[in-house]
Design a protein around this motif. Structure first.
Motif, PDB file in Angstrom:
ATOM      1  N   VAL A   1       0.841  -1.238  -0.082  1.00 59.08           N
ATOM      2  CA  VAL A   1       0.119  -0.056   0.059  1.00 59.08           C
ATOM      3  C   VAL A   1       0.962   1.151  -0.050  1.00 59.08           C
ATOM      4  O   VAL A   1       2.120   0.926  -0.122  1.00 59.08           O
ATOM      5  CB  VAL A   1      -1.070  -0.027   1.212  1.00 59.08           C
ATOM      6  CG1 VAL A   1      -2.045  -1.178   1.083  1.00 59.08           C
ATOM      7  CG2 VAL A   1      -0.278  -0.172   2.578  1.00 59.08           C
ATOM      8  N   MET A   2       0.291   2.345   0.235  1.00 58.50           N
ATOM      9  CA  MET A   2       1.180   3.598  -0.003  1.00 58.50           C
ATOM     10  C   MET A   2       1.548   4.121   1.228  1.00 58.50           C
ATOM     11  O   MET A   2       2.776   4.676   1.236  1.00 58.50           O
ATOM     12  CB  MET A   2       0.098   4.796  -0.806  1.00 58.50           C
ATOM     13  CG  MET A   2       0.858   6.011  -1.069  1.00 58.50           C
ATOM     14  SD  MET A   2       2.013   5.409  -2.515  1.00 58.50           S
ATOM     15  CE  MET A   2       2.695   6.951  -2.908  1.00 58.50           C
ATOM     16  N   ASN A   3       1.013   4.158   2.271  1.00 56.67           N
ATOM     17  CA  ASN A   3       1.619   4.878   3.590  1.00 56.67           C
ATOM     18  C   ASN A   3       1.219   3.981   4.661  1.00 56.67           C
ATOM     19  O   ASN A   3       0.551   2.975   4.745  1.00 56.67           O
ATOM     20  CB  ASN A   3       1.083   6.070   3.560  1.00 56.67           C
ATOM     21  CG  ASN A   3      -0.378   6.148   3.704  1.00 56.67           C
ATOM     22  OD1 ASN A   3      -1.230   5.560   4.375  1.00 56.67           O
ATOM     23  ND2 ASN A   3      -1.023   7.145   2.879  1.00 56.67           N
ATOM     24  N   GLY A   4       1.863   4.483   5.891  1.00 55.99           N
ATOM     25  CA  GLY A   4       1.661   3.769   7.022  1.00 55.99           C
ATOM     26  C   GLY A   4       0.402   3.523   7.606  1.00 55.99           C
ATOM     27  O   GLY A   4       0.081   2.423   8.212  1.00 55.99           O
ATOM     28  N   ASP A   5      -0.412   4.697   7.429  1.00 57.72           N
ATOM     29  CA  ASP A   5      -1.897   4.698   7.950  1.00 57.72           C
ATOM     30  C   ASP A   5      -2.843   3.488   7.238  1.00 57.72           C
ATOM     31  O   ASP A   5      -3.392   2.799   7.842  1.00 57.72           O
ATOM     32  CB  ASP A   5      -2.573   5.944   7.667  1.00 57.72           C
ATOM     33  CG  ASP A   5      -2.189   6.956   8.756  1.00 57.72           C
ATOM     34  OD1 ASP A   5      -1.663   6.739   9.779  1.00 57.72           O
ATOM     35  OD2 ASP A   5      -2.349   8.116   8.425  1.00 57.72           O
ATOM     36  N   GLN A   6      -2.430   3.374   6.018  1.00 52.84           N
ATOM     37  CA  GLN A   6      -3.068   2.210   5.324  1.00 52.84           C
ATOM     38  C   GLN A   6      -2.383   0.990   5.453  1.00 52.84           C
ATOM     39  O   GLN A   6      -3.414  -0.217   5.778  1.00 52.84           O
ATOM     40  CB  GLN A   6      -2.750   2.563   3.526  1.00 52.84           C
ATOM     41  CG  GLN A   6      -3.538   3.622   3.100  1.00 52.84           C
ATOM     42  CD  GLN A   6      -3.200   3.890   1.731  1.00 52.84           C
ATOM     43  OE1 GLN A   6      -2.220   3.279   1.116  1.00 52.84           O
ATOM     44  NE2 GLN A   6      -3.827   4.791   0.948  1.00 52.84           N
ATOM     45  N   ALA A   7      -1.381   0.769   5.828  1.00 51.68           N
ATOM     46  CA  ALA A   7      -0.478  -0.547   6.202  1.00 51.68           C
ATOM     47  C   ALA A   7      -1.312  -0.854   7.534  1.00 51.68           C
ATOM     48  O   ALA A   7      -1.583  -2.078   7.757  1.00 51.68           O
ATOM     49  CB  ALA A   7       0.866  -0.398   6.273  1.00 51.68           C
ATOM     50  N   ARG A   8      -1.311   0.069   8.693  1.00 55.81           N
ATOM     51  CA  ARG A   8      -1.824  -0.328   9.835  1.00 55.81           C
ATOM     52  C   ARG A   8      -3.089  -0.823   9.761  1.00 55.81           C
ATOM     53  O   ARG A   8      -3.445  -1.728  10.361  1.00 55.81           O
ATOM     54  CB  ARG A   8      -1.764   1.128  10.679  1.00 55.81           C
ATOM     55  CG  ARG A   8      -2.089   0.733  12.306  1.00 55.81           C
ATOM     56  CD  ARG A   8      -1.912   2.029  12.920  1.00 55.81           C
ATOM     57  NE  ARG A   8      -0.569   2.367  12.919  1.00 55.81           N
ATOM     58  CZ  ARG A   8       0.178   3.536  12.464  1.00 55.81           C
ATOM     59  NH1 ARG A   8      -0.770   4.273  11.749  1.00 55.81           N
ATOM     60  NH2 ARG A   8       1.196   3.892  12.786  1.00 55.81           N
ATOM     61  N   GLN A   9      -4.029  -0.194   8.918  1.00 56.57           N
ATOM     62  CA  GLN A   9      -5.495  -0.594   8.972  1.00 56.57           C
ATOM     63  C   GLN A   9      -5.586  -1.894   8.207  1.00 56.57           C
ATOM     64  O   GLN A   9      -6.331  -2.884   8.776  1.00 56.57           O
ATOM     65  CB  GLN A   9      -6.239   0.434   8.125  1.00 56.57           C
ATOM     66  CG  GLN A   9      -7.989   0.066   8.067  1.00 56.57           C
ATOM     67  CD  GLN A   9      -8.654  -0.122   9.447  1.00 56.57           C
ATOM     68  OE1 GLN A   9      -8.347   1.038  10.149  1.00 56.57           O
ATOM     69  NE2 GLN A   9      -8.926  -1.229  10.014  1.00 56.57           N
ATOM     70  N   VAL A  10      -5.004  -1.940   6.977  1.00 54.21           N
ATOM     71  CA  VAL A  10      -5.257  -3.446   6.389  1.00 54.21           C
ATOM     72  C   VAL A  10      -4.442  -4.353   7.326  1.00 54.21           C
ATOM     73  O   VAL A  10      -5.177  -5.718   7.347  1.00 54.21           O
ATOM     74  CB  VAL A  10      -4.061  -3.248   5.083  1.00 54.21           C
ATOM     75  CG1 VAL A  10      -3.941  -4.718   4.633  1.00 54.21           C
ATOM     76  CG2 VAL A  10      -4.849  -2.444   4.346  1.00 54.21           C
ATOM     77  N   ILE A  11      -3.375  -4.337   7.886  1.00 58.04           N
ATOM     78  CA  ILE A  11      -2.830  -5.620   8.634  1.00 58.04           C
ATOM     79  C   ILE A  11      -3.802  -5.673  10.094  1.00 58.04           C
ATOM     80  O   ILE A  11      -3.688  -6.989  10.487  1.00 58.04           O
ATOM     81  CB  ILE A  11      -1.465  -5.326   9.189  1.00 58.04           C
ATOM     82  CG1 ILE A  11      -0.700  -4.976   7.777  1.00 58.04           C
ATOM     83  CG2 ILE A  11      -0.696  -6.118   9.978  1.00 58.04           C
ATOM     84  CD1 ILE A  11       0.794  -4.821   8.026  1.00 58.04           C
ATOM     85  N   ALA A  12      -4.241  -4.504  10.666  1.00 55.23           N
ATOM     86  CA  ALA A  12      -5.192  -4.979  11.801  1.00 55.23           C
ATOM     87  C   ALA A  12      -6.512  -5.580  10.883  1.00 55.23           C
ATOM     88  O   ALA A  12      -6.971  -6.927  11.725  1.00 55.23           O
ATOM     89  CB  ALA A  12      -5.810  -3.599  12.304  1.00 55.23           C
ATOM     90  N   ASP A  13      -6.916  -5.422   9.906  1.00 61.66           N
ATOM     91  CA  ASP A  13      -8.023  -6.414   9.408  1.00 61.66           C
ATOM     92  C   ASP A  13      -7.356  -7.837   9.038  1.00 61.66           C
ATOM     93  O   ASP A  13      -8.151  -8.819   9.367  1.00 61.66           O
ATOM     94  CB  ASP A  13      -8.534  -5.767   8.179  1.00 61.66           C
ATOM     95  CG  ASP A  13      -9.363  -4.470   8.205  1.00 61.66           C
ATOM     96  OD1 ASP A  13      -9.486  -4.049   9.535  1.00 61.66           O
ATOM     97  OD2 ASP A  13      -9.454  -3.647   7.352  1.00 61.66           O
ATOM     98  N   LEU A  14      -6.312  -8.107   8.565  1.00 54.40           N
ATOM     99  CA  LEU A  14      -5.712  -9.271   8.391  1.00 54.40           C
ATOM    100  C   LEU A  14      -5.547 -10.184   9.623  1.00 54.40           C
ATOM    101  O   LEU A  14      -5.844 -11.451   9.418  1.00 54.40           O
ATOM    102  CB  LEU A  14      -4.475  -9.236   7.357  1.00 54.40           C
ATOM    103  CG  LEU A  14      -4.657  -8.737   6.134  1.00 54.40           C
ATOM    104  CD1 LEU A  14      -3.192  -8.422   5.632  1.00 54.40           C
ATOM    105  CD2 LEU A  14      -5.234  -9.510   5.145  1.00 54.40           C
TER     106      LEU A  14
END
Length: 287
Positions: free
Chosen positions: A59-72
């Protein structure tokens, strides 16, 4: 997770290597291309992680990574791994890793270098950090997308720190190339001659050569090197330097050249920064 210029290349090479690949992207166009190539389309981030051995997060940035990985993390099984190939701040990667503690999910912090050509060709250089056990368990999927795997550290965040150092050099090479292209153009030097001379010396490098070719042939978009990515990466390099108390004079100058480029051509590619200098001077590099 993420099927843009980079993520679609990762997915393609994983499929070529024989893996069944599930994916998700907010773009319906990207999803259609992915499923058309044989990928399994998912309707949400969490679905990608169901039954997965590993999930690449591009993904593009840390906020996106944090949200996506929390969902995963709500669906991935113990022993599986999140492989963070996005470039984010090292402290963000460490925070995400801390959030996975106790889940049994491994995290490999592995930003990449090689751009869209490397992603599509399976020739990326990986700067991976994670435990020896996690690296060994995911060696097959990492090898499917890369030419070389550098195990740069045992701790999540080490990969991002390595990428920040690398990008400070790459960004500076780009910026110097953009300036010299206009200087040569103003002086009436042929772009091809300029390329040949540089390539024959110790200053020769692929970044400069590719940039000069794009500039002299007026390719300022569609080359797979969106200016927003390098601009973001340089902000990460400078933020890390601030945290570490390291002066970065050349990187800071490169950042301002990219700042000028993205301000004038926000949808352009990296070499759009050269256009800004060209417009100031009133000269451009010709073949």
């Amino acid at each position: 997770m993420g099927l843009g210029d980079m993520g679609s290349g990762l997915a393609k090479n994983l499929m070529v290597a024989g893996f069944e690949v599930a994916g998700f992207d907010l773009s319906s166009e990207r999803m259609a291309a992915f499923t058309g190539a044989g990928g399994v389309g998912c309707g949400a981030a969490a679905q990608v992680g169901q039954g997965a051995k590993a999930v690449f997060v591009m993904v593009m940035n840390g906020d996106q990574a944090r949200q996506v990985i929390a969902d995963l993390a709500t669906v991935m099984a113990a022993g599986s791994a999140v492989i963070l190939t996005a470039t984010i701040h090292a402290h963000e990667a460490r925070e995400i890793a801390a959030s996975l503690e106790g889940t049994g999910i491994d995290m490999i912090d592995s930003p990449v270098s090689g751009g869209q050509p490397g992603a599509m060709g399976g020739t990326l250089a990986l700067m991976a950090s994670g435990t020896d056990a996690a690296m060994a368990a995911q060696r097959d999927v990492l090898e499917a997308v890369s030419k070389v795997i550098h195990h740069v550290g045992q701790e999540v965040g080490d990969g991002q720190a390595m990428k920040a150092c690398l990008q400070s050099l790459i960004g500076s090479l780009f910026a110097a190339t953009y300036e010299l292209s206009v200087l040569a153009g103003k002086a009436g030097i042929s772009g091809q001659v300029l390329r040949e001379v540089i390539a024959s010396t110790g200053a020769g490098n692929g970044i400069t050569d590719g940039s000069l070719e794009n500039i002299m042939h007026r390719r300022f978009d569609g080359t797979g090197s969106g200016i927003g990515t390098m601009w973001k990466d340089l902000t990460i390099s400078l933020e890390m330097a601030k945290r570490e108390g390291v002066p970065m004079h050349t990187t800071a100058t490169a950042m301002q050249i990219f700042q000028a480029g993205i301000a004038k051509y926000p949808a352009g590619d990296n070499q759009s920064a050269a256009r800004v200098i060209e417009e100031i001077v009133g000269a451009e590099l010709a073949p």
